[in-house]
Every structure is written in C-alpha cells, then in structure tokens.
Design an enzyme around this catalytic site. Structure first.
Site, PDB file in Angstrom:
ATOM      1  N   GLY A 272     -43.738 -29.039 -37.387  1.00 31.13           N
ATOM      2  CA  GLY A 272     -43.277 -29.589 -38.666  1.00 31.13           C
ATOM      3  C   GLY A 272     -44.372 -30.382 -39.364  1.00 31.13           C
ATOM      4  O   GLY A 272     -45.153 -31.088 -38.724  1.00 31.13           O
ATOM      5  N   VAL A 273     -44.426 -30.250 -40.681  1.00 34.14           N
ATOM      6  CA  VAL A 273     -45.480 -30.909 -41.456  1.00 34.14           C
ATOM      7  C   VAL A 273     -44.928 -31.728 -42.624  1.00 34.14           C
ATOM      8  O   VAL A 273     -45.688 -32.179 -43.466  1.00 34.14           O
ATOM      9  CB  VAL A 273     -46.496 -29.874 -42.006  1.00 34.14           C
ATOM     10  CG1 VAL A 273     -47.306 -29.264 -40.880  1.00 34.14           C
ATOM     11  CG2 VAL A 273     -45.806 -28.808 -42.840  1.00 34.14           C
ATOM     12  N   GLY A 274     -43.625 -31.927 -42.664  1.00 32.25           N
ATOM     13  CA  GLY A 274     -43.045 -32.589 -43.833  1.00 32.25           C
ATOM     14  C   GLY A 274     -43.475 -34.021 -44.017  1.00 32.25           C
ATOM     15  O   GLY A 274     -43.549 -34.512 -45.139  1.00 32.25           O
ATOM     16  N   GLU A 275     -43.744 -34.722 -42.942  1.00 28.96           N
ATOM     17  CA  GLU A 275     -43.943 -36.156 -43.066  1.00 28.96           C
ATOM     18  C   GLU A 275     -45.304 -36.654 -42.596  1.00 28.96           C
ATOM     19  O   GLU A 275     -45.785 -37.691 -43.056  1.00 28.96           O
ATOM     20  CB  GLU A 275     -42.798 -36.883 -42.341  1.00 28.96           C
ATOM     21  CG  GLU A 275     -41.522 -36.684 -43.144  1.00 28.96           C
ATOM     22  CD  GLU A 275     -40.243 -36.977 -42.398  1.00 28.96           C
ATOM     23  OE1 GLU A 275     -39.770 -38.097 -42.508  1.00 28.96           O
ATOM     24  OE2 GLU A 275     -39.727 -36.075 -41.724  1.00 28.96           O
TER      25      GLU A 275
HETATM   26 MO1  MOS Z   1     -37.133 -37.291 -44.352  1.00 26.21          MO
HETATM   27  S1  MOS Z   1     -37.415 -39.275 -44.850  1.00 26.21           S
HETATM   28  O1  MOS Z   1     -36.469 -37.364 -42.815  1.00 26.21           O
HETATM   29  O2  MOS Z   1     -36.103 -36.677 -45.531  1.00 26.21           O
END
Ligand code: MOS
Length: 732
Positions: free
Chosen positions: A696-699
């Site tokens: 995962g790379v979203g954060e």
């Molecule tokens: Mo993210 S802050 O888990 O949408």
C-alpha cells in the site's frame, strides 16, 4: 512502457496503465454524489452552534419559517428521538463520533449542528438558516485546546509500551537527546464538500454520499433510524478527495435521511467549506516528548516517545503512533506512552498517515538531533540502527528495505556532496540546507469480497464495494482482473462504491488494494478452475472459454486477510471490515518503508523558506500500477511539505472556533511552492504480507517529509525547530 514518465519502473511492478475513469472525469461525464439529479429535490442547509459549550435555551424560528420556500426546520425539539444513538468506531460502532445528531439542547463544540432548514431551493434554505434565532443558556468559555485549564489529560494505558529498563539505560548513557515537539490541528479539506442526498423509494432509502466506506454508512444509519440495514443502499461512485475525512458515518447523513422521510421528497445537503471543518474528524494537535540515548558509535541504547493528542469530551481518540515509532530501529530499552487530552472540540479522526505523520516528525527530528550531537551522517545513523526484527516484540519484518530506500534516494539527491556544518552550503543570499528522514507506514488489510463475471466474448466485469477516492481503485480492480484472466484491460469493466455490491474494507489505512486485490484474484482462480485451466498461463482462459460453450461464468470470492477468525468475516457483512495488520499480528510486523530527502533554501535577508527539491524512495511490495502509485507518493510528499510549512487550523480560544475555516486562510501549497519532486519506487517482493504482495502506498508519502524539512532548515540555519508549521518568524 514510457521510460520518461516511469524511469523507475522495475521488478514486481505492473503496467502504468492510464486511469480507468480518467476520461469520464475530464469530460465531466463522471457523476459525483452531489451531481446526481433526483426528482423534486428539496435542499437542506445546516445552522451550526456559535458557542463552544453550553445549551440551547430557545429557538426563534419565526423569521426563518417566513422565508418563501421553506418547507421544514429540524431541531432537537422538532425531531425528538427520531435519531437513535449509535456508537463511534472507537467503541466498535460505525460513526466518526458518538454525538447523536440534534440529540439534545446541549452544545459540546463550536460548529455542532443545532438546526437544519429544508426548502425548495438552496438559496431559500441558506437564507432561512441565517435567520434562525438561537438563545444560548449561560455559558463559560470552552476549553479550546490543550493549554486550557479545564482540558483533561488521560493516559491511555493499553497503548503503553515497555521494553527493558529505559530509566537505567538512559541515565547511564554517554549521548542523550531530550526534546519536546508539537504539531498543529489540520483539516483534510478534500476539494469535494461533504454532500449527502437521500431518497426514500418504496420503503428503501437510497443515499448518495462520497464515502470511503459505504457499509459503515449503511449499517450505522440503520442503527440510527432503527430500520433493517437491507433497506438502505449507499452509493458513492466517485469521491472528490477524502484523506480520512470520509471514512465513516457522520451526523449529517441521518439528518438528511429523516428530512427526506418527513417531507416525502429527496433532500440534498452540501455542507459549506466552513461547516466541513466540524462535519467530520480532523488531525488533532499533538505535543510530544522524545528521549534518545546512544553509544558513541550511534547505536541506540534507550528510546522514549510520549505523545499527547487533543480529543473531544465525548470520544477518547488517539492515533498513538508510538506503536510504530518504537518499532523502527534496534534498541533494547524502550518506553512508549500515549495520552488523550479532552477539550470542548469536535471529535478528531483520521487524516492521511494519522499518527505516523506527527509522531514521525518528532522521532525523525530527534534522530537528526542525535546525529548532529554525534557529528555523524544522519543516513549512517539509520544504518547502524537498522534491524531485521522489531525491538518491542522481537518479531521479524516480512520485508524491510529501509536502507535500500536511503541509498537510492541519497544517490538521486546527490547527498554525497553535502557538507555537514550548518550554514555551510550558502548560495548567494540563500542559506541552503539538506535534510533527510525515514518514512514508514504499517501494512494493513481487511476482509473483502469481489465478484468477477467472464462472458464468452471475452469481456470481464469485476465488482466490489471498494471506493474510488482518486487513488486509482477502478484502475487497480480492472488491472488485477485483466492480468489474472489474461484479457486486455480494455475489455474489463468495474463497478464499485455501492453497498449492494460484495462488501469491501474501508478505503483507508492504505489497505484498499491489499484487501480487495486478493478477493479479485480468488474469484479469478475460481473461474480458471471452472474452465479447467488451473494456474496455466492466463492467455489460455479466453480459448478455454470459447471451447467450453459456456456463455457466462460468474464467481464470487471473499478473502480473510491475515487469517482473521471467522467472526471477522461476519463483521465484513455487518460493515465492520476494518483493516488490521502492521504491528498487530502475532508472528510478524509488516511495514512499507521509505526515505525522504529535502533541500530547503532560507533567504538570509527576508528569511523566506522554500523547499527547492524533494526526493523520496519507497519500498512497498508489489506496485500494481506505477502510474497511480507514483501519483499517491508525490501527492503525499507535497502534503508533507504542506505540513511542514503551511497547514495549521487556528483555534480561537474564546469560543473554540476555527479562525481559518476556508481555503483562502487555511494555507495550502500552490504550484509555485512545489518545485522539483521525485518519487522513486524501490522494487521489493514480499510474499508474506498478503496474496497480492501489496503493502500500500496511500499514506507513506507524507510520512517523514516534515522532519526532513525541519532537519534541512537546521542544516541551513543552525536553528533547531520542533514545532510545526515552520514559518518565517521561526528563523528570524
Ligand atoms: Mo486514511 S487517513 O486511513 O483515509
């Protein structure tokens, strides 16, 4: 492969196919929830509290009711007990806070909805909302922040971490750092406002609302309205940005739903930008204390990280990322502590890398302070403390490429040309500083399900109740199905963002791809089994389909992330498929890791601070689509620069209101602030995290940037800054 756009495309990465929904978005064909036109829509407008705590003594609704076109006005007096209590997710419920919408005369925070006007037009509803008279009972100033005398700090004992003997090790150590840091409140401010449309159709409620978790809205709303969840459908086909703010059910949805039921017509609410500051959660302000002790060679002997986070009176919420910061580096004596500080504010929540951003800022700035005390290169300090097992539970990392990230980013940045002395890299009137920091984010996943349909003409339809937040969910789902079944991606269509589809996890915690991709893979497995092609090359699927004489094969599959117990699969069907993993597994820890390098220029005369370059390198397992992943990573890095230099939700101590609750006064970076950003994707293969091998790379892109900026400002100026955001006045 476009090697210019994707020079770092490497092993274990899929094709950078263009966005599935890109054309629909740029042509305006994409219908966001507030764009959906329903017949005979009436419009809602919120009236919010203008005090920070107290009670509503009386309403004067005469002037508001007299506005032409007003149909109904909801207050706690007019709706009575029509909305039932539902717990917040922190108590195992579905909602982002535990306040009951229009639940009583009590005011618990500035911005709380106290009335809702329903009218024939938006303009009439707005006019009437401004004409509502509210008499508040006697009230004293609220506790606006952590410094207020009646803010109440509470130690969160279950989050405490104790390894070895910190006090003794720290006392005896030759090199020590003891420093305090702070980060401000921030708001996600997605471009798309908090909109909700509700329509009752033959006893069934249809909700159009941008959401990261349609099933939390469905099941939470069912509890609030006291109806069967199967009578609720939540549709969220496109989301115009969320970043945690649209993760869970908020109070507005039930208000719009009962308004629509009362007047027998669809009702539409689009909360204003200002109201959006209290419609959902936000990143709470933190205070932090870090103590580090090391040997002369830089090896850590003792580490203590304690955080204080602001929360509401009603909900004890803390992101508590000491669970991560204590597990990054080898160390034998560790203490982690988390405290929640209750004040008269709305309940905070999740904002991109909710705990990792602020806690990472403190830890990674402290490490830089240690490297400078040791006169040691900060990259080498991370290297001597690198580890294959996390030091709290002694568990192995499923994979850890931290130093490879540092080495690749350092090479791309040109770190070898850095001179160590602060203030030594002047360029004319500009003081130049180079800083770095680690980035980290736990790999999480939750149970999810998917349905895949293959037709004889070689078309594939894949569906799951995941969400398109702009991060690339449609594209990822199409790409995984295309790869697994060996069909061109142009022949794959996708449905998502609908609670009637097979349930999926919240699109949060960087867990969406890691959760949904394995379910799609499992459904494709089943199709291949039906065709008797097993695990043979996927290109054989089409031929087998033609030979089979079957017109359609449809398969549904659900996956249990991390071997969670059966109960957690049932939770998925009840809208509680929350991600888990990271540091909460019995036998391993799993993190995506990265390295952030930043160049700042501080003007010697004006003290203006500019980030002139940023290079990040990230190892996050399999990258399904390097194009959308790259967008996520540079988006995160830009947000990190924003956290370092711009963003700060300013609280007015008199009434606990937000002074800059608009995009004019809430500072955000513009193109001129973002000069040269490079995100390197470091190839990494991890077969243990999940079937898809995805971390995962979203954060992770946002984590560590603010520390790298503050470390670079120190290198430029010799000024050690421990409070965000860093502004001109701090370097004068
Ligand atoms: Mo993210 S802050 O888990 O949408």
């Amino acid at each position: 492969m476009n090697k210019t756009l994707f020079p770092q495309h490497g092993a274990n990465m899929g094709q950078p196919v263009p966005r599935y929904e890109g054309r629909a978005k740029v042509t305006g064909e994409a219908r966001y929830p507030s764009d959906v036109r329903l017949p005979r829509t009436a419009y809602a407008y919120l009236h919010i509290s203008r005090i920070g705590r107290g009670t509503v003594q009386a309403f004067d609704l005469a002037a508001a009711s007299a506005v032409p076109g007003v149909i109904d006005i909801l207050t706690h007096e007019t709706i009575g007990d029509q909305i039932k209590q539902t717990p917040a997710i922190y108590q195992g419920g579905y909602a982002s806070d535990s306040f009951r919408p229009l639940g009583s005369a009590e005011i618990a925070y500035w911005g709380q909805p106290v009335a809702v006007v329903i009218a024939e037009t938006y303009e009439a509803a707005r006019e009437a909302a401004h004409r509502i008279g509210v008499t508040y009972g006697p009230h004293s100033p609220p506790a606006a922040d952590m410094d207020s005398p009646d803010a109440v700090a509470q130690a969160l004992v279950p989050m405490a971490i104790d390894v070895g003997d910190f006090d003794a090790a720290y006392a005896a150590a030759p090199i020590k750092i003891d420093a305090r840091y702070s980060t401000p409140a921030q708001h996600q401010n997605p471009m798309e406002l908090f909109a909700t449309q509700c329509m009752w159709e033959g006893g069934r409620l249809v909700v159009h609302e941008p959401s990261q978790y349609v099933n939390s809205v469905k099941f939470g709303l069912a509890e609030q309205l006291g109806i069967d969840p199967e009578r609720i459908r939540v549709i969220s086909t496109y989301v115009g940005g969320a970043f945690g703010a649209k993760g869970f059910l908020t109070q507005r949805t039930a208000l719009v739903a009962i308004a629509a039921r009362r007047i027998g017509r669809p009702v539409k609410l689009v909360a204003t930008r200002e109201q959006g500051f209290t419609v959902s959660g936000y990143r709470a302000e933190t205070r932090q204390h870090v103590q580090l002790a090391a040997e002369q060679d830089g090896r850590l002997i003792a580490l203590k990280h304690e955080g204080w986070e602001l929360t509401s009176r009603a909900d004890t919420v803390a992101m508590g990322a000491v669970s991560m910061t204590t597990r990054l580096y080898a160390c034998a004596n560790i203490v982690g502590r988390v405290n929640a500080v209750s004040a008269d504010r709305s309940t905070p929540g999740f904002m991109r890398a909710p705990g990792e951003m602020p806690y990472g800022f403190a830890l990674e700035t402290a490490l830089d302070e240690l490297s400078s005390k040791l006169d040691m290169d900060p990259v080498e300090l991370r290297r001597v403390n690198d580890t294959r097992t996390e030091p709290v539970g002694g568990l192995p990392y499923t994979s850890r490429s931290l130093m490879r990230c540092f080495d690749e980013a350092a090479a791309a940045f040109g770190w070898q040309d850095r001179t160590r002395q602060p203030g030594s890299m002047r360029d004319g009137d500009w003081l130049v500083g180079w800083g770095c920091a680690s980035a980290f984010y736990p790999t999480q996943a939750g149970n999810s399900a998917a349905r895949v349909r293959l037709t004889a003409d070689g078309r594939v339809h894949v569906s799951s109740a995941g969400h398109e937040l702009g991060q690339g969910m449609y594209t990822m789902m199409a790409q995984v199905a295309a790869e697994e079944l060996g069909v061109p991606i142009e022949r794959v269509t996708v449905s998502l963002g609908d609670s009637d589809l097979p349930p999926a996890v919240v699109s949060g915690g960087s867990a969406a791809t890691a959760s949904v991709a394995p379910a799609i893979m499992a459904a494709c497995d089943a199709i291949r089994r039906r065709l008797g092609v097993g695990n043979s090359p996927p290109a054989g699927v089409r031929a087998a389909m033609e030979a089979s004489g079957m017109g359609v094969i449809e398969e549904f599959a659900e996956t249990r992330a991390h071997g969670l117990p059966l109960e957690s699969v049932r939770d998925m069907y009840r809208g509680k498929a929350l991600p888990t993993g990271g540091v909460s597994l019995p036998d391993r820890v799993q993190f995506a890791l990265g390295a952030q390098f930043v160049e700042v220029r501080v003007h010697a005369l004006t003290h203006e601070i500019r980030v002139s370059r940023a290079v990040g390198a990230f190892a996050a397992g399999r990258i399904i689509n390097p194009r959308t992943a790259h967008g996520q990573l540079i988006g995160g890095m830009i947000w990190g620069i924003s956290s370092a230099l711009h963003e700060h939700t300013e609280v007015d101590g008199r009434n606990a209101s937000y002074i800059n609750a608009n995009l004019a006064d809430y500072l955000l970076p513009v193109n001129a602030d973002i000069v040269d950003i490079q995100a390197i994707m470091v190839p990494e293969e991890d077969k243990l995290v999940n079937r898809a091998g995805v971390k995962g790379v979203g954060e992770i892109g946002v984590v560590g940037v603010a520390a790298a900026v503050s470390n670079a400002v120190f290198h430029a100026t010799g000024r050690r800054l421990r409070d965000l955001p860093i502004r001109i006045e701090h370097v004068m």
